[in-house]
Structure formats: structure tokens, C-alpha cells
Design a protein around this motif. Sequence first.
Motif, PDB file in Angstrom:
ATOM      1  N   ASN A   1       0.973  -1.042   0.099  1.00 25.75           N
ATOM      2  CA  ASN A   1      -0.036   0.047   0.191  1.00 25.75           C
ATOM      3  C   ASN A   1       0.794   1.262   0.128  1.00 25.75           C
ATOM      4  N   SER A   2       2.256   1.054   0.142  1.00 22.15           N
ATOM      5  CA  SER A   2       2.850   2.420  -0.099  1.00 22.15           C
ATOM      6  C   SER A   2       4.253   1.971  -0.863  1.00 22.15           C
ATOM      7  N   ASP A   3       4.659   2.930  -1.742  1.00 21.44           N
ATOM      8  CA  ASP A   3       5.866   2.831  -2.472  1.00 21.44           C
ATOM      9  C   ASP A   3       6.835   3.882  -1.660  1.00 21.44           C
ATOM     10  N   LYS A   4       6.498   4.595  -0.626  1.00 23.52           N
ATOM     11  CA  LYS A   4       7.431   5.408  -0.070  1.00 23.52           C
ATOM     12  C   LYS A   4       8.902   4.817   0.521  1.00 23.52           C
TER      13      LYS A   4
ATOM     14  N   VAL B   1      10.576   1.556   7.021  1.00 21.81           N
ATOM     15  CA  VAL B   1       9.270   1.938   8.033  1.00 21.81           C
ATOM     16  C   VAL B   1      10.238   2.703   9.074  1.00 21.81           C
ATOM     17  N   GLU B   2       9.553   3.770   9.695  1.00 24.19           N
ATOM     18  CA  GLU B   2       9.933   4.540  10.662  1.00 24.19           C
ATOM     19  C   GLU B   2       8.711   4.307  11.667  1.00 24.19           C
ATOM     20  N   LEU B   3       8.783   3.640  12.745  1.00 20.55           N
ATOM     21  CA  LEU B   3       7.998   3.340  13.708  1.00 20.55           C
ATOM     22  C   LEU B   3       8.052   4.426  14.851  1.00 20.55           C
ATOM     23  N   ILE B   4       6.757   4.692  15.173  1.00 17.82           N
ATOM     24  CA  ILE B   4       6.499   5.552  16.476  1.00 17.82           C
ATOM     25  C   ILE B   4       5.400   4.870  17.151  1.00 17.82           C
TER      26      ILE B   4
ATOM     27  N   LEU C   1       0.366  10.979  15.561  1.00 18.41           N
ATOM     28  CA  LEU C   1      -0.263  10.707  14.162  1.00 18.41           C
ATOM     29  C   LEU C   1       0.077  11.799  13.206  1.00 18.41           C
ATOM     30  N   LYS C   2       0.452  12.984  13.592  1.00 13.28           N
ATOM     31  CA  LYS C   2       0.844  13.886  12.453  1.00 13.28           C
ATOM     32  C   LYS C   2       1.740  13.416  11.236  1.00 13.28           C
ATOM     33  N   ASP C   3       0.991  13.337  10.061  1.00 10.80           N
ATOM     34  CA  ASP C   3       1.822  12.929   8.892  1.00 10.80           C
ATOM     35  C   ASP C   3       1.900  11.368   8.788  1.00 10.80           C
ATOM     36  N   ALA C   4       1.426  10.684   9.431  1.00  6.95           N
ATOM     37  CA  ALA C   4       1.360   9.279   9.605  1.00  6.95           C
ATOM     38  C   ALA C   4       1.130   8.725   8.193  1.00  6.95           C
TER      39      ALA C   4
END
Length: 317
Positions: free
Chosen positions: A161-164, A198-201, A228-231
Amino acid sequence: MEKFLSVNDVQDVNEIVQSALKIKANPEAYGDVGKNKMLGLLFFNPSLRTRLSTQRAARHLGMDVMVMNIDKDGWKIETEDGVVMDSDKAEHLKDAAAVISQYCDIIGVRSFPSLQNKEEDYADSIMKDFVKYAKSPIVSLESATRHPLQSLADLVTIRENSDKPKKKVVLTWAPHPRALPQAVPNSFAEWMNTADDVELIITAPEGYELDPEFTGNAKFTTNQDEALKDADFVYAKNWSSTTEYGKVVCKDNSWQITEEKMALTDNGKFMHCLPIRRNVVASDAVLDSENSLILEEANNRTFAAAAVLNAMLEKED
Ligand code: SN0
């Protein structure tokens, strides 16, 4: 692969994600991999997705499956070593595991924590004893500390679901009327930490900090809105308090994931392992929105299980 209890049992995480996606693209191509092989699924606790998706996975590979609710249909199991078995427990785990492994080429086991005693739960002794006494490879179908088939399906879903190159993934605690295990969030954190995209918060109320053994260097904050900002992905889950182990300490409904909370994200996708208490953990509007991945995640459980069984069957040849 000789056992699958945690991410540490996987040689190459990217490879197993790729394998799940390959099987998903063409499940019919794998029908001979498990021919004449038997999978046994043993449940000490309830299950819907794990039970059905793992059976579906086995069928994709041409395996046969036996399922047993060992807590309800079997003899009461003794787990202590060296005890005089003159009480209500009729069968020792060491005998049961050795016998079942004569019938099954791979054994899946589900065993939840008691949530009474952290040390006992975190010893994960039922799962470890199955590994010790069974002669067949063991797959965790959720232990007291981890749910690796779920986490693998979650990583597959995130990659689809994401190519980032770097996805911001937020694991957020959410309210619940009961005290739930820490296995899903522990395992999710452990798998996310192995993924270089992945950057995990992690965000949770005070007293709900997970063990660093699982969370590693992931950022932690008690400020959910800030997290949650920009997640890109919001992974909601309840777990019981860590400082007051096994208890519900926080009942603050403002932790529920609502449309307002999702509006803080970067058009973020919503994830949950299910089962989910609607309008407690997350609102109907979020769960039924276009950005909800709950059904995709559940679907990917089949291909995560197939990739794991496939890796175990390959090893046998
Ligand atoms: C389990 C857990 O570990 O949180 C299984 C998740 C895959 N979930 C529950 O036990 C939910 C029970 C409830 O009452 O909602």
C-alpha cells in the motif's frame, strides 16, 4: 525454517514478504509443495482468522490439515516438569507434543498469556515446550508474547500500500473494556524494526510502554495527536497495562481512532489485526472508510501463512 515463533526465526524478512506476494499472485502454482504432508493446528484459545487462513494456506500448498481445540476437546494438560500427576491434569505436554508430531509434519500452536503473572507469561513456556518436545517444526499461531503470522501479514500489507522509501507507521494504543495480551503490539514492533522502509512511532498512555526487547529504538510518546501527524499508516491495538501488568488502567475514550484523528495523518491508512470492538477501539466511519486496510490485512494472513509453511516444507526436502 525449523520454527516460526518470532521475526528472529526468519533468515531474510524481505524474502519472506516477497514469497507471500508471489504465492498471492499465483496460489494455484504451489499445489504440490505440501503433497502427503499433514499440518496440525492446536488451539488453547479462540481464533477466527488464524484458524481459517492457515487452513486455506495449507490447502493452497496441497497439505492436509487437522485442527484441535486442545483446551476443550483434549485432556487437561500438565506443563510442570517432574510433578506427581494426581490432580485434574491427565496428560503431560511432553507426551502430547511427541505424539502429535508423529501425526503432523508441521504443528501450529496458539496459547495466550494468563495476564496474571508477567514473568510466567513472558517465559512463553507452552510454545517453547512444544518446540522442545515435538519432533516437527512449530509455528506460533500467537503465543503469550508474539503473533508473528499477523506481523508478517501486516508488513506485506504495508508494502502493498505504499512505495515511499520511508513510511511513517504509528502503533497506537486504543481503549478496550478488557485487558488484552501484549503479543500483537510486541510482535508488530519487532517486525517493523527489521524493515528499512519503516519509521516506527509508538504512542500509548503512561504505564503502557512496551518492553524495549520488542520496541528497540522506536520513538515513544504519550501524545497521540503528535504521533499521528503526517502518518502513512495508523496501526491501532489495545494492550493491557505494563506497569500494572494485565490490568485495564486507562479508560480514556479520547484514544479511540476517529475521523478527526485520521485527519491528522498524511491521508494515512488504518490497520488493525481484528477482532475489533467497533466504536471503542476505532469508529465505524474509520473502519468502513476507503483508507481502512482491515480486510486486506485479514486476506494477507493466508499468504503470510503459506509463505511460512512453504519455507518449512522446502527445508524438509
Ligand atoms: C487477541 C489479542 O491478542 O488481543 C487476539 C488478536 C489477534 N484479541 C482478543 O483477545 C480480543 C478479545 C475481545 O474481547 O475483544
